[in-house]
Design an enzyme around this catalytic site. Sequence first.
Site, PDB file in Angstrom:
ATOM      1  N   HIS A 158       0.832  -1.200   0.000  1.00 15.94           N
ATOM      2  CA  HIS A 158       0.000   0.000   0.000  1.00 15.94           C
ATOM      3  C   HIS A 158       0.869   1.255   0.000  1.00 15.94           C
ATOM      4  O   HIS A 158       0.606   2.203  -0.762  1.00 15.94           O
ATOM      5  CB  HIS A 158      -0.922   0.007   1.218  1.00 15.94           C
ATOM      6  CG  HIS A 158      -1.687   1.284   1.389  1.00 15.94           C
ATOM      7  ND1 HIS A 158      -2.899   1.506   0.778  1.00 15.94           N
ATOM      8  CD2 HIS A 158      -1.402   2.412   2.087  1.00 15.94           C
ATOM      9  CE1 HIS A 158      -3.327   2.722   1.099  1.00 15.94           C
ATOM     10  NE2 HIS A 158      -2.437   3.291   1.898  1.00 15.94           N
ATOM     11  N   GLU A 159       1.896   1.262   0.837  1.00 17.71           N
ATOM     12  CA  GLU A 159       2.789   2.423   0.890  1.00 17.71           C
ATOM     13  C   GLU A 159       3.563   2.588  -0.415  1.00 17.71           C
ATOM     14  O   GLU A 159       3.815   3.708  -0.860  1.00 17.71           O
ATOM     15  CB  GLU A 159       3.735   2.324   2.084  1.00 17.71           C
ATOM     16  CG  GLU A 159       3.044   2.297   3.438  1.00 17.71           C
ATOM     17  CD  GLU A 159       2.070   3.449   3.641  1.00 17.71           C
ATOM     18  OE1 GLU A 159       2.296   4.544   3.077  1.00 17.71           O
ATOM     19  OE2 GLU A 159       1.063   3.253   4.350  1.00 17.71           O
ATOM     20  N   HIS A 168       1.693   4.618  -2.855  1.00 19.04           N
ATOM     21  CA  HIS A 168       1.881   6.073  -2.774  1.00 19.04           C
ATOM     22  C   HIS A 168       3.134   6.509  -3.533  1.00 19.04           C
ATOM     23  O   HIS A 168       3.150   7.573  -4.159  1.00 19.04           O
ATOM     24  CB  HIS A 168       1.971   6.507  -1.315  1.00 19.04           C
ATOM     25  CG  HIS A 168       0.681   6.406  -0.574  1.00 19.04           C
ATOM     26  ND1 HIS A 168      -0.492   6.974  -1.031  1.00 19.04           N
ATOM     27  CD2 HIS A 168       0.377   5.802   0.607  1.00 19.04           C
ATOM     28  CE1 HIS A 168      -1.465   6.727  -0.161  1.00 19.04           C
ATOM     29  NE2 HIS A 168      -0.964   6.013   0.832  1.00 19.04           N
TER      30      HIS A 168
END
Length: 230
Positions: free
Chosen positions: A105-106, A109
């Site tokens: 998920h990170e 980004h």
Amino acid sequence: MFGPYFYTYDYSYLIYILPGLILAMYAQAKISSAYEKYNKVTASTGLSGAEVARKILDRNGLNYVDIKMVDGKLSDHYDPRDKTLNLSRDVYYKNSIASVSIAAHEVGHAIQDSVDYAPLKIRAALVPLANLGTQLSFILIILGFFFSVFFTKLGIALFFFAVLFQIVTLPVEYNASNRAKKELAMGIITEEDLKGTREVLSAAALTYVASTIVAIGQFLRLLSIFGRRD
């Protein structure tokens, strides 16, 4: 002198604030439950969160992004200023479904940053005003009750930027989760593991929804109180 205003004040709290707080408590319980559950389940990849992050970064041409370990639980974040992926100890070292999901998920980004994803850029631009809104708005509003109504208006205006930040955060977080699931499905974990990933990331997304609803409720309540006073 408190009679009518006091009861109206409580009534506005029930309408604008309480529903968001209930959802926030539910969301927090849900993410804690999902994290604890899948932090005990080993992912099929056999790789740690940091190793999965590195794999996804490299195949997206982001070999310049450094991965660092940071203190705290669920303190994971991507910093676009110095292009670093910061993972908490459990996420960094463990090869659980929760760890690889959060790490991916990170990385989502980081990918957003590399492709100039518009909502991420807008959110970054809002940070200074959102910080001012969070730190100063209620101080200014209180000053407005004792001095000039100008302070109240300024405080509400600043708080609006904090609310706008929360609203813009929603597509940023959902998009990062979608990118994470897509990357993990490309030969990193099995379809069975992806069920756990979806549960973890969906629970995390709900916390952002709850935060946004709470922020909007606070803003509407301020408008309501100011309208009565005005």
